[in-house]
Design an enzyme around this catalytic site. Structure first.
Site, PDB file in Angstrom:
ATOM      1  N   TYR A   1    -100.462 -56.479  30.287  1.00  0.00           N
ATOM      2  CA  TYR A   1    -100.484 -57.269  29.191  1.00  0.00           C
ATOM      3  C   TYR A   1    -101.683 -58.336  29.235  1.00  0.00           C
ATOM      4  O   TYR A   1    -101.823 -59.241  28.377  1.00  0.00           O
ATOM      5  CB  TYR A   1     -99.365 -58.170  28.796  1.00  0.00           C
ATOM      6  CG  TYR A   1     -97.742 -57.382  28.411  1.00  0.00           C
ATOM      7  CD1 TYR A   1     -98.379 -55.278  27.750  1.00  0.00           C
ATOM      8  CD2 TYR A   1     -96.912 -57.733  28.207  1.00  0.00           C
ATOM      9  CE1 TYR A   1     -97.390 -54.560  27.198  1.00  0.00           C
ATOM     10  CE2 TYR A   1     -95.448 -56.063  27.863  1.00  0.00           C
ATOM     11  CZ  TYR A   1     -96.534 -54.986  27.203  1.00  0.00           C
ATOM     12  OH  TYR A   1     -95.417 -54.584  27.096  1.00  0.00           O
TER      13      TYR A   1
ATOM     14  N   LYS B   1     -94.127 -54.592  34.479  1.00  0.00           N
ATOM     15  CA  LYS B   1     -94.182 -53.140  34.704  1.00  0.00           C
ATOM     16  C   LYS B   1     -94.976 -53.273  35.180  1.00  0.00           C
ATOM     17  O   LYS B   1     -96.287 -53.739  35.550  1.00  0.00           O
ATOM     18  CB  LYS B   1     -94.018 -52.425  33.291  1.00  0.00           C
ATOM     19  CG  LYS B   1     -92.905 -53.263  32.372  1.00  0.00           C
ATOM     20  CD  LYS B   1     -92.910 -52.178  31.146  1.00  0.00           C
ATOM     21  CE  LYS B   1     -92.368 -53.173  30.070  1.00  0.00           C
ATOM     22  NZ  LYS B   1     -92.605 -54.215  29.286  1.00  0.00           N
TER      23      LYS B   1
ATOM     24  N   ASN C   1     -86.319 -64.291  14.399  1.00  0.00           N
ATOM     25  CA  ASN C   1     -85.873 -63.223  14.852  1.00  0.00           C
ATOM     26  C   ASN C   1     -85.329 -63.652  16.118  1.00  0.00           C
ATOM     27  O   ASN C   1     -83.764 -61.830  16.186  1.00  0.00           O
ATOM     28  CB  ASN C   1     -87.357 -62.885  15.315  1.00  0.00           C
ATOM     29  CG  ASN C   1     -88.356 -62.482  14.849  1.00  0.00           C
ATOM     30  OD1 ASN C   1     -87.925 -62.066  13.816  1.00  0.00           O
ATOM     31  ND2 ASN C   1     -89.568 -62.410  15.558  1.00  0.00           N
TER      32      ASN C   1
HETATM   33  P1  A2P Z   1     -97.256 -62.442  14.772  1.00  0.00           P
HETATM   34  O1  A2P Z   1     -97.330 -62.200  15.948  1.00  0.00           O
HETATM   35  O2  A2P Z   1     -98.340 -62.323  14.125  1.00  0.00           O
HETATM   36  O3  A2P Z   1     -96.274 -63.061  14.691  1.00  0.00           O
HETATM   37  P2  A2P Z   1     -93.103 -55.118  17.259  1.00  0.00           P
HETATM   38  O4  A2P Z   1     -92.110 -56.170  18.231  1.00  0.00           O
HETATM   39  O5  A2P Z   1     -92.480 -54.200  16.235  1.00  0.00           O
HETATM   40  O6  A2P Z   1     -94.446 -54.429  18.375  1.00  0.00           O
HETATM   41  O7  A2P Z   1     -94.030 -56.563  15.982  1.00  0.00           O
HETATM   42  C1  A2P Z   1     -94.871 -57.034  16.181  1.00  0.00           C
HETATM   43  C2  A2P Z   1     -95.584 -57.540  15.146  1.00  0.00           C
HETATM   44  O8  A2P Z   1     -94.541 -57.896  14.449  1.00  0.00           O
HETATM   45  C3  A2P Z   1     -96.714 -58.447  15.266  1.00  0.00           C
HETATM   46  O9  A2P Z   1     -97.481 -58.167  14.131  1.00  0.00           O
HETATM   47  C4  A2P Z   1     -95.954 -59.906  14.487  1.00  0.00           C
HETATM   48  O10 A2P Z   1     -97.225 -60.274  13.504  1.00  0.00           O
HETATM   49  C5  A2P Z   1     -95.008 -59.226  13.107  1.00  0.00           C
HETATM   50  N1  A2P Z   1     -93.563 -60.066  13.366  1.00  0.00           N
HETATM   51  C6  A2P Z   1     -92.764 -60.318  14.746  1.00  0.00           C
HETATM   52  N2  A2P Z   1     -91.849 -60.698  13.606  1.00  0.00           N
HETATM   53  C7  A2P Z   1     -92.141 -60.608  12.766  1.00  0.00           C
HETATM   54  C8  A2P Z   1     -91.386 -61.691  11.230  1.00  0.00           C
HETATM   55  N3  A2P Z   1     -89.686 -62.214  11.664  1.00  0.00           N
HETATM   56  N4  A2P Z   1     -91.854 -61.501  10.196  1.00  0.00           N
HETATM   57  C9  A2P Z   1     -93.091 -60.653   9.895  1.00  0.00           C
HETATM   58  N5  A2P Z   1     -93.495 -60.333  10.981  1.00  0.00           N
HETATM   59  C10 A2P Z   1     -93.559 -60.111  11.943  1.00  0.00           C
END
Ligand code: A2P
Length: 270
Positions: A50, A75, A238
């Site tokens: 990353y 990792k 979240n």
């Molecule tokens: P962003 O970073 O712009 O908030 P995953 O964890 O499954 O990989 O998903 C990550 C994606 O989900 C990212 O694009 C993130 O966008 C988006 N995301 C994370 N939390 C939310 C939330 N509470 N509502 C909408 N989109 C979210």
């Protein structure tokens, strides 16, 4: 406080909800991790790949939370299977920490044929105390079987792509039979799963967001979950998944979303 710890087979424990930093740009990483720690997260998941281990480590060290309370995962990248101990030391140096809570082999890369050797190296790292726990990521059952049969040591965790489209039921059955904890990456299906209308309906019913519904679903299944966001309000949102409960109808509707579709690479060919 936001998340309970769940026990690992080696006697350690891990906060079930963590903060993932895959694709969090270097310039945003320290701020995002600081926001997450302030929001109550006590588990941060990064990787050599990353490119943000320095920033993650900086935010962990700058926080006023004691090191023992924060669970840090990193990792081993795919080109270092034959050189895992040195790669680990480099990660530790970039993080600026004395130890890592959990070190994972990022992908099995079966075509390279080195993952068993890498697993033996991780066992040496664990024996030295520099990594408290060791596990794998993106391993299929055949890869897990080889590790167990050839070394006698079972990973404590397998971190895999897992979300309502891809609930990984078969792999989980294997994990449960061997005391391996299931951890989900892309728990929101890279955000794309959130567009499913049924999630909006369930979210509306409980007065929460679709993301909160999906995170609650992971926690209810016993999955360790590491949603990622670069937006402070989403990082906080979240983690606010403890004030409502999904019911049987919700669970059935989410189960019906299974398609088996991956949003990321296939572990057999990556
Ligand atoms: P962003 O970073 O712009 O908030 P995953 O964890 O499954 O990989 O998903 C990550 C994606 O989900 C990212 O694009 C993130 O966008 C988006 N995301 C994370 N939390 C939310 C939330 N509470 N509502 C909408 N989109 C979210």
């Amino acid at each position: 406080m936001i998340a309970d710890r769940v026990a690992l087979s080696d006697g350690a424990s891990i906060p079930q909800l963590g903060f993932g930093v895959y694709k969090v740009p270097v310039e945003d990483a320290a701020g995002a991790v600081s926001t997450a720690l302030q929001a109550g997260y006590r588990h941060v998941d990064t990787a050599a790949l990353y490119g943000n281990e320095r920033e993650v480590g900086r935010a962990v060290r700058a926080s006023e939370i004691s090191r023992q309370e924060i669970f840090v995962t990193t990792k081993l990248w795919n080109d270092r299977h034959a050189d895992a101990e040195r790669a680990f030391d480099e990660s530790l140096e970039r993080l600026g920490l004395d130890y890592i809570d959990l070190y994972l082999i990022h992908w099995p890369v079966p075509s390279a044929g080195q993952f068993v050797a890498a697993w033996r190296a991780l066992q040496r790292i664990a024996s030295s105390g520099r990594a408290r726990s060791i596990g794998v990521s993106n391993f299929q059952t055949a890869h897990l079987r080889r590790l167990i049969e050839e070394t006698g040591v079972t990973p404590v965790i397998n971190q895999v792509e897992l979300h309502p489209w891809l609930p990984q039921r078969e792999l989980r059955t294997f994990h449960d039979a061997h005391g391996i904890r299931t951890e989900a990456w892309s728990p929101l299906g890279r955000g794309r799963v959130l567009a499913e209308p049924v999630l909006a309906r369930i979210a509306h019913k409980h007065g929460v967001s679709a993301a909160q519904v999906v995170i609650r679903w992971h926690l209810d299944a016993g999955t360790i979950v590491i949603p990622k966001s670069v937006h402070p309000e989403r990082i906080r949102q979240n983690a606010q998944v403890f004030g409502f409960a999904l019911d049987e109808d919700d669970r059935a509707a989410i189960a019906a979303l299974e398609t088996g579709v991956r949003t990321g690479s296939d572990p057999d060919s990556m």
